[in-house]
Design a protein around this motif. Structure first.
Motif, short mmCIF file in Angstrom:
data_model
loop_
_atom_site.label_atom_id
_atom_site.label_comp_id
_atom_site.label_asym_id
_atom_site.label_seq_id
_atom_site.Cartn_x
_atom_site.Cartn_y
_atom_site.Cartn_z
N ARG A 1 0.83 -1.21 0.00
CA ARG A 1 0.00 0.00 0.00
C ARG A 1 0.86 1.26 0.00
O ARG A 1 0.58 2.21 -0.75
N LEU B 1 2.32 2.10 -3.32
CA LEU B 1 1.34 2.65 -4.26
C LEU B 1 0.91 4.07 -3.90
O LEU B 1 0.20 4.72 -4.67
N ARG C 1 -1.14 4.95 -1.54
CA ARG C 1 -2.57 4.96 -1.27
C ARG C 1 -2.84 4.96 0.23
O ARG C 1 -2.10 4.36 1.02
N ALA D 1 3.14 -4.27 -6.28
CA ALA D 1 2.70 -2.90 -6.53
C ALA D 1 2.71 -2.59 -8.03
O ALA D 1 1.81 -1.90 -8.53
N THR E 1 -0.43 -1.48 -10.27
CA THR E 1 -0.35 -0.26 -11.08
C THR E 1 -0.81 -0.52 -12.50
O THR E 1 -1.56 0.29 -13.09
N ARG F 1 -4.53 -0.89 -12.43
CA ARG F 1 -5.13 0.44 -12.27
C ARG F 1 -5.16 1.17 -13.61
O ARG F 1 -6.17 1.79 -13.96
#
Length: 389
Positions: free
Chosen positions: A40, A43, A45, A370, A374, A377
């Motif tokens: 996390r 990223l 976030r 990650a 990505t 995403r």
């Protein structure tokens, strides 16, 4: 990670924690600290979704101790993590040196599978974020095919009918809707989405449907468009999809291609291998069988059930089935309304990669996960979904 679909629906993206398996509750708590929270942070976030895998012993500890369940929920909140989906496929031993066929036991003809999945549903209802009312659980596609005769099929149907009744009662009790999804996989009683139609339409429950794993879909050479259309026309729900990619060998008759494939023939997991011929799909139950025998014709491309990292395709002469993932995702969430709201990156084979490609420490593993998230995403935002805080 949460995304807003153009129709206003929230779509959740997580990664599955079976990549760092733990059999006990203490092991799960260590996962959150040592792996999930670092992903996390990489990223950038404040909140990250994880598809939690709870093995038999961890699930039992949480089921028998309400304080332990509350403690896990607090730990998730403290580390900026949320759970809307569970991977209920492996029952135990997923971190063993050799998993192979063990992952398919107990199957849906055995009472332990119903009991375990019921427990997972109750736990998930307690782990869902306060603003989320629906959770999902993926599970094995009934059984490994050699264990699934007419008697076993009837027993499995009864078990799933009972599960649907329990899920309905759970919703009345908690206000949370939990859906379970059979995950078609090569070699199983339900290998393809087409195989799922008969048992699920016979079940006729909106609480039990299909989990689309894009590695499995590609390995079986399914065309995503027709496969998903058939499910929607039959009104079979798609509670969840797993974003994954298989190994693809365009010219398996070439010696250098076979040598490259041999590097992925490792002893821990089954790597079912398939090719599409003029007379239909042909396959073997593991990659070594394809490489050393004559069971698999090599005049057309092969695909092997090996979940390769999404963001780094294998070196030539191999590649991955990432294009199948892209196409499937377009059909799943690129239309006027999403066909599923729960997406999960499931690359559990990082430590089974050829030695030169394996992460050497936790930092490298976190970086790889990650990077996969990505990419996922980016695929979602390219389809018009908006990432939420």
């Amino acid at each position: 990670m949460r995304f807003r679909h153009p129709d206003g629906t929230t779509v959740h993206l997580a990664y599955c924690t079976n990549v760092h398996p733990a059999e006990t509750l203490d092991g799960v708590l260590a996962q959150l600290r040592d792996h999930c929270e670092p992903v996390r942070r990489r990223l950038g976030r404040d909140r990250l979704g994880i598809g939690l895998w709870l093995a038999k012993d961890a699930a039992r500890a949480l089921t028998t101790d309400p304080a332990a369940l509350r403690g896990l929920r607090r730990e998730l909140d403290r580390r900026g993590l949320e759970v809307v989906t569970l991977n209920g496929f492996p029952y135990e031993g997923f971190g063993a040196d050799e998993v192979k066929h063990r992952v398919y036991r107990p199957d849906w003809s055995e009472p332990e599978r119903l009991a375990h999945t019921t427990a997972l549903a109750r736990l998930l209802a307690g782990l869902l974020p306060d603003d989320v009312t629906e959770g999902t659980i993926s599970t094995l596609p009934l059984a490994w095919r050699t264990r699934h005769g007419p008697t076993a099929a009837a027993t499995a149907h009864t078990a799933l009918t009972t599960l649907a009744e329990r899920l309905a009662a759970l919703e009345q009790l908690t206000g949370k809707t939990i859906r379970v999804a059979l995950e078609p996989e090569p070699g199983c009683a339900v290998e393809t989405t087409a195989d799922a139609l008969a048992p699920l339409t016979a079940l006729a429950s909106d609480r039990i449907g299909v989990c689309i794993d894009t590695c499995h879909l590609a390995t079986s050479f399914e065309d995503p468009g027709p496969a998903l259309t058939a499910l929607t026309q039959a009104r079979v729900p798609i509670p969840k999809a797993q974003l994954s990619a298989a190994l693809h060998a365009e010219e398996p008759h070439l010696p250098d291609v076979r040598a490259a494939l041999a590097a992925f023939a490792e002893p821990r997991f089954l790597h079912q291998t398939r090719t599409r011929t003029a007379t239909g799909l042909r396959g073997t139950d593991d990659l070594p069988e394809a490489l050393t025998g004559t069971a698999l014709p090599d005049s057309r491309p092969w695909r092997a059930h090996f979940h390769v990292p999404l963001h780094t395709p294998p070196a030539p002469p191999l590649t991955s089935t990432l294009p199948v993932l892209r196409e499937t995702l377009t059909h799943l969430v690129g239309g006027p309304a999403p066909l599923t709201r729960h997406l999960e990156v499931e690359t559990y084979t990082w430590q089974a990669l050829p030695p030169a490609l394996r992460p050497r420490n936790r930092t490298q593993l976190a970086e790889g996960i990650a990077a996969e998230l990505t990419l996922a995403r980016e695929l979602l935002t390219d389809l018009g979904l908006k990432e939420l805080p």
